[in-house]
Design a protein around this motif. Structure first.
Motif, PDB file in Angstrom:
ATOM      1  N   LEU A  68      37.847  34.459  38.792  1.00 48.85           N
ATOM      2  CA  LEU A  68      39.236  34.133  39.726  1.00 48.85           C
ATOM      3  C   LEU A  68      38.980  32.729  40.609  1.00 48.85           C
ATOM      4  CD1 LEU A  68      38.227  37.446  41.655  1.00 48.85           C
ATOM      5  CD2 LEU A  68      39.765  36.695  40.493  1.00 48.85           C
ATOM      6  N   LEU A  74      44.386  31.420  43.289  1.00 50.42           N
ATOM      7  CA  LEU A  74      44.037  32.623  43.744  1.00 50.42           C
ATOM      8  C   LEU A  74      43.532  32.391  45.014  1.00 50.42           C
ATOM      9  CD1 LEU A  74      43.904  35.613  44.402  1.00 50.42           C
ATOM     10  CD2 LEU A  74      42.180  35.507  42.927  1.00 50.42           C
ATOM     11  N   GLY A  95      45.776  38.920  42.650  1.00 47.81           N
ATOM     12  CA  GLY A  95      44.026  39.198  43.547  1.00 47.81           C
ATOM     13  C   GLY A  95      43.992  40.729  43.599  1.00 47.81           C
ATOM     14  N   HIS A  99      41.331  42.729  42.531  1.00 50.30           N
ATOM     15  CA  HIS A  99      39.599  43.239  43.533  1.00 50.30           C
ATOM     16  C   HIS A  99      39.947  44.696  43.272  1.00 50.30           C
ATOM     17  CE1 HIS A  99      37.671  44.178  47.187  1.00 50.30           C
ATOM     18  NE2 HIS A  99      38.645  44.876  47.554  1.00 50.30           N
TER      19      HIS A  99
END
Length: 135
Positions: A68, A74, A95, A99
């Motif tokens: 990430l 992000l 994002g 998650h």
């Protein structure tokens, strides 16, 4: 016998409505921003990316790891917009997909408050509570 009241429920109610709740919510949102960014930057996001992905990143001139953080887009998009009684934690839409593991994205939970955030908020809330209940 004389009874003296040394607290003010009205003062406390006014303070709760005015800023105590908003302050706590904003503090938690800022702690979540910090915690989420730290999880990405410090490589705490699991599972790790594959060697194939690391090699592809390297060929594009990007960091091989952590997950990430390839371009930093992000990471840099995680922001808090404090409001009076609430706060908005915003980030690039993908994002959230990372998650929760939605679509083609593997689940890589990273959104959480920095350790100790909740305890600090409770400590401050208690102090504000005591300060605002006394006449």
């Amino acid at each position: 016998m004389k009874i003296k009241i040394n607290y003010s429920a009205g003062k406390l109610a006014k303070a709760l409505k005015k800023d105590m709740i908003g302050k706590a919510v904003n503090s938690y949102a800022l702690g979540t921003q910090k915690g989420s960014r730290n999880n990405i930057f410090q490589g705490k996001v699991k599972p790790d990316i594959s060697e194939k992905t690391k090699d592809a990143r390297e060929q594009r001139g990007l960091l091989r790891s952590p997950p990430l953080l390839a371009t930093g887009t992000l990471f840099n998009s995680i922001k808090v917009k404090p409001l009076k009684t609430k706060a908005n934690l915003t980030m690039k839409e993908y994002g959230y997909f990372h998650h929760v593991g939605e679509g083609k994205n593997r689940e890589r939970p990273f959104i959480e408050a920095e350790e100790g955030t909740f305890n600090e908020i409770l400590k401050q809330f208690k102090a504000d509570l005591i300060k605002n209940i006394i006449k």
